[in-house]
Design a protein around this motif. Structure first.
Motif, PDB file in Angstrom:
ATOM      1  N   THR A  80       0.832  -1.202   0.000  1.00 23.94           N
ATOM      2  CA  THR A  80       0.000   0.000   0.000  1.00 23.94           C
ATOM      3  C   THR A  80       0.868   1.254   0.000  1.00 23.94           C
ATOM      4  O   THR A  80       0.598   2.210  -0.740  1.00 23.94           O
ATOM      5  CB  THR A  80      -0.939  -0.002   1.215  1.00 23.94           C
ATOM      6  OG1 THR A  80      -1.744  -1.197   1.193  1.00 23.94           O
ATOM      7  CG2 THR A  80      -1.840   1.218   1.215  1.00 23.94           C
ATOM      8  N   SER A  83       2.487   1.527  -3.416  1.00 31.03           N
ATOM      9  CA  SER A  83       1.603   1.366  -4.575  1.00 31.03           C
ATOM     10  C   SER A  83       1.703   2.495  -5.612  1.00 31.03           C
ATOM     11  O   SER A  83       1.647   2.199  -6.817  1.00 31.03           O
ATOM     12  CB  SER A  83       0.155   1.171  -4.126  1.00 31.03           C
ATOM     13  OG  SER A  83      -0.298   2.268  -3.349  1.00 31.03           O
ATOM     14  N   LYS A 110      -2.344  -8.162 -10.703  1.00 30.88           N
ATOM     15  CA  LYS A 110      -3.752  -8.035 -11.088  1.00 30.88           C
ATOM     16  C   LYS A 110      -4.271  -6.643 -10.717  1.00 30.88           C
ATOM     17  O   LYS A 110      -5.069  -6.046 -11.437  1.00 30.88           O
ATOM     18  CB  LYS A 110      -4.586  -9.118 -10.405  1.00 30.88           C
ATOM     19  CG  LYS A 110      -4.332 -10.516 -10.949  1.00 30.88           C
ATOM     20  CD  LYS A 110      -4.977 -11.583 -10.100  1.00 30.88           C
ATOM     21  CE  LYS A 110      -4.605 -12.972 -10.611  1.00 30.88           C
ATOM     22  NZ  LYS A 110      -5.051 -14.054  -9.716  1.00 30.88           N
ATOM     23  N   LEU A 111      -3.793  -6.130  -9.595  1.00 31.62           N
ATOM     24  CA  LEU A 111      -4.242  -4.826  -9.129  1.00 31.62           C
ATOM     25  C   LEU A 111      -3.609  -3.666  -9.883  1.00 31.62           C
ATOM     26  O   LEU A 111      -4.282  -2.684 -10.202  1.00 31.62           O
ATOM     27  CB  LEU A 111      -3.935  -4.681  -7.631  1.00 31.62           C
ATOM     28  CG  LEU A 111      -4.612  -5.679  -6.683  1.00 31.62           C
ATOM     29  CD1 LEU A 111      -4.046  -5.530  -5.282  1.00 31.62           C
ATOM     30  CD2 LEU A 111      -6.123  -5.484  -6.676  1.00 31.62           C
ATOM     31  N   TRP A 126      -7.197 -13.249 -15.706  1.00 33.63           N
ATOM     32  CA  TRP A 126      -6.726 -13.528 -14.350  1.00 33.63           C
ATOM     33  C   TRP A 126      -6.952 -15.017 -14.081  1.00 33.63           C
ATOM     34  O   TRP A 126      -8.070 -15.516 -14.240  1.00 33.63           O
ATOM     35  CB  TRP A 126      -7.506 -12.743 -13.306  1.00 33.63           C
ATOM     36  CG  TRP A 126      -7.248 -11.271 -13.292  1.00 33.63           C
ATOM     37  CD1 TRP A 126      -6.341 -10.567 -14.014  1.00 33.63           C
ATOM     38  CD2 TRP A 126      -7.961 -10.311 -12.482  1.00 33.63           C
ATOM     39  NE1 TRP A 126      -6.420  -9.233 -13.710  1.00 33.63           N
ATOM     40  CE2 TRP A 126      -7.404  -9.043 -12.776  1.00 33.63           C
ATOM     41  CE3 TRP A 126      -8.987 -10.404 -11.552  1.00 33.63           C
ATOM     42  CZ2 TRP A 126      -7.860  -7.879 -12.155  1.00 33.63           C
ATOM     43  CZ3 TRP A 126      -9.449  -9.254 -10.933  1.00 33.63           C
ATOM     44  CH2 TRP A 126      -8.887  -8.003 -11.234  1.00 33.63           C
ATOM     45  N   TRP A 141      -7.749  -4.344  -0.469  1.00 35.04           N
ATOM     46  CA  TRP A 141      -7.608  -4.174  -1.914  1.00 35.04           C
ATOM     47  C   TRP A 141      -8.678  -4.953  -2.693  1.00 35.04           C
ATOM     48  O   TRP A 141      -8.715  -4.891  -3.913  1.00 35.04           O
ATOM     49  CB  TRP A 141      -6.218  -4.637  -2.364  1.00 35.04           C
ATOM     50  CG  TRP A 141      -5.123  -3.666  -2.009  1.00 35.04           C
ATOM     51  CD1 TRP A 141      -4.349  -3.677  -0.880  1.00 35.04           C
ATOM     52  CD2 TRP A 141      -4.670  -2.553  -2.787  1.00 35.04           C
ATOM     53  NE1 TRP A 141      -3.449  -2.646  -0.891  1.00 35.04           N
ATOM     54  CE2 TRP A 141      -3.615  -1.940  -2.067  1.00 35.04           C
ATOM     55  CE3 TRP A 141      -5.047  -2.017  -4.016  1.00 35.04           C
ATOM     56  CZ2 TRP A 141      -2.942  -0.818  -2.535  1.00 35.04           C
ATOM     57  CZ3 TRP A 141      -4.373  -0.902  -4.486  1.00 35.04           C
ATOM     58  CH2 TRP A 141      -3.350  -0.305  -3.757  1.00 35.04           C
ATOM     59  N   ARG A 142      -9.531  -5.653  -1.976  1.00 40.99           N
ATOM     60  CA  ARG A 142     -10.569  -6.449  -2.647  1.00 40.99           C
ATOM     61  C   ARG A 142     -11.510  -5.578  -3.464  1.00 40.99           C
ATOM     62  O   ARG A 142     -12.002  -5.994  -4.509  1.00 40.99           O
ATOM     63  CB  ARG A 142     -11.367  -7.247  -1.620  1.00 40.99           C
ATOM     64  CG  ARG A 142     -12.209  -8.359  -2.237  1.00 40.99           C
ATOM     65  CD  ARG A 142     -13.186  -8.938  -1.252  1.00 40.99           C
ATOM     66  NE  ARG A 142     -14.380  -8.098  -1.134  1.00 40.99           N
ATOM     67  CZ  ARG A 142     -15.441  -8.419  -0.403  1.00 40.99           C
ATOM     68  NH1 ARG A 142     -15.455  -9.553   0.284  1.00 40.99           N
ATOM     69  NH2 ARG A 142     -16.486  -7.608  -0.338  1.00 40.99           N
ATOM     70  N   LEU A 144     -10.838  -2.857  -5.221  1.00 42.18           N
ATOM     71  CA  LEU A 144     -10.247  -2.602  -6.530  1.00 42.18           C
ATOM     72  C   LEU A 144     -10.272  -3.872  -7.377  1.00 42.18           C
ATOM     73  O   LEU A 144     -10.547  -3.815  -8.588  1.00 42.18           O
ATOM     74  CB  LEU A 144      -8.816  -2.091  -6.381  1.00 42.18           C
ATOM     75  CG  LEU A 144      -8.072  -1.792  -7.692  1.00 42.18           C
ATOM     76  CD1 LEU A 144      -8.820  -0.742  -8.505  1.00 42.18           C
ATOM     77  CD2 LEU A 144      -6.635  -1.341  -7.416  1.00 42.18           C
ATOM     78  N   TYR A 145      -9.999  -5.012  -6.758  1.00 41.95           N
ATOM     79  CA  TYR A 145     -10.064  -6.307  -7.454  1.00 41.95           C
ATOM     80  C   TYR A 145     -11.448  -6.486  -8.074  1.00 41.95           C
ATOM     81  O   TYR A 145     -11.586  -6.874  -9.241  1.00 41.95           O
ATOM     82  CB  TYR A 145      -9.747  -7.426  -6.461  1.00 41.95           C
ATOM     83  CG  TYR A 145      -9.795  -8.828  -7.022  1.00 41.95           C
ATOM     84  CD1 TYR A 145      -8.628  -9.490  -7.381  1.00 41.95           C
ATOM     85  CD2 TYR A 145     -11.008  -9.518  -7.155  1.00 41.95           C
ATOM     86  CE1 TYR A 145      -8.660 -10.789  -7.873  1.00 41.95           C
ATOM     87  CE2 TYR A 145     -11.049 -10.811  -7.648  1.00 41.95           C
ATOM     88  CZ  TYR A 145      -9.876 -11.438  -8.002  1.00 41.95           C
ATOM     89  OH  TYR A 145      -9.927 -12.719  -8.489  1.00 41.95           O
TER      90      TYR A 145
END
Length: 362
Positions: A80, A83, A110-111, A126, A141-142, A144-145
């Motif tokens: 984070t 990032s 992936k992010l 993915w 971060w889920r 954004l996923y």
């Protein structure tokens, strides 16, 4: 069906830890299959296992640092914090590469790489092969996923995995493809061990989530059962003359072993996304007993293509006692398993499905 002419696939993996296992086998088999269909493949990442294995198979590789994915408290904080810099670095890496498809294996890229690929109007895949746990479901971060998943294809390796990704969009299942290499002679100690008794086999990492402690109890509770375990890990079995633990076997020897035992088991006590070794045993025509925690259990019917039992000592102990008294049922299910696996779990079927996914018709 026409695939993208000379489509270039960029495979990425920047893992938290690296070891040769099912995900690596799946990736290598898939990319070798796609290469035979005219796709060009390049691997970029920090995974030492895949860097070595891709290079050994004459794929182009590029070692790149990208930190580790935010799947632990430490790396959640570091990822984070870094990032903004990592996002810019991801853009630089994406601009340097010539590709049509971005194939992401790890959470971090992936992010941060996906947004750049979307802006560049590239197709993004993915692959989710690992067990979905708190590292994702409770990860900050889920969100954004979930947002990014609207613009990509999320591929899971079994139908069972879909329920663990309710927050993701565009989720499709493509079962792992497996193959058996030509049989090789087994080591002398294995040949000797196979003589006499009801022989059960499992191939897995030696950890409690794979149910090895349960099998340890079973072999000590059933005097006429022998157990062969192929794998490495932290779990230590209690010594017994009816137990044989091998750190590894060559692929051709595994093919022979599958065909030589009375029953193959995969007694995972925590969710196991697919169960490639169970599919291999089925393809060898061996009766196979899996727990309800294995993704492959969602594909088969109990006592038809395989045997399925709850992931407890009591139920597995009961199932093995029943099966060792019923060789006709073992033979019948083993034959059905081979037919089923050769229809649904071949490498060709898996590669064909991915080829269709990568075709111009979405």
């Amino acid at each position: 069906m026409q695939s993208l002419a000379k489509s270039r696939i960029l495979v990425t993996r920047f893992p938290y830890e690296s070891r040769f296992g099912g995900e690596e086998v799946h990736t290598l088999n898939l990319m070798e299959g796609l290469r035979t269909k005219g796709f060009s493949v390049k691997f970029m990442g920090s995974c030492p296992v895949l860097l070595e294995e891709f290079a050994r198979r004459d794929f182009e590789v590029k070692r790149v640092w990208f930190g580790k994915p935010p799947v632990t408290a430490l790396w959640l904080g570091l990822f984070t914090l870094m990032s903004p810099v990592l996002f810019i670095w991801a853009g630089i890496l994406m601009r340097r590469e010539k590709f049509d498809v971005l194939y992401c294996l790890s959470f971090g890229e992936k992010l941060l790489m996906t947004p750049w690929a979307i802006l560049m109007k590239k197709k993004v895949i993915w692959l989710e092969h690992a067990r979905i746990g708190k590292w994702l479901t409770r990860n900050p971060w889920r969100l954004l996923y979930s947002i990014l998943s609207r613009y990509v294809k999320v591929i899971v390796t079994s139908r069972a995995m879909k329920k663990f990704l309710p927050f993701a969009k565009n989720v499709e299942s493509i079962s792992c493809g497996v193959s058996l290499e030509k049989s090789w002679a087994l080591p002398a100690e294995v040949e000797k061990f196979l003589r006499g008794g009801f022989v059960v086999c499992t191939v897995c990492r030696l950890t409690r989530d794979k149910g090895v402690d349960m099998m340890d109890r079973i072999v000590h509770s059933q005097p006429d059962v022998k157990l062969i375990v192929v794998g490495e890990g932290d779990y230590k079995f209690r010594p017994d003359e009816r137990l044989l633990v091998l750190p590894n076997l060559k692929r051709g020897q595994l093919s022979t072993l599958y065909k030589s035992v009375d029953l193959f088991v995969l007694p995972s006590t925590e969710f196991d996304p697919f169960g490639m070794v169970a599919a291999e045993a089925m393809m060898a025509g061996t009766a196979t007993l899996v727990s309800e925690k294995c993704g492959i259990s969602f594909d088969v019917r109990n006592e038809r293509e395989a045997f399925v039992a709850p992931a407890t000592f009591k139920e597995f102990d009961r199932a093995i006692k029943k099966l060792k008294r019923n060789p006709a049922l073992l033979a019948k299910v083993g034959k059905a398993a081979e037919i089923f696996a050769k229809k649904h779990y071949t490498l060709k079927r898996m590669v064909d499905e991915f080829e269709y996914l990568l075709s111009p018709v979405d």
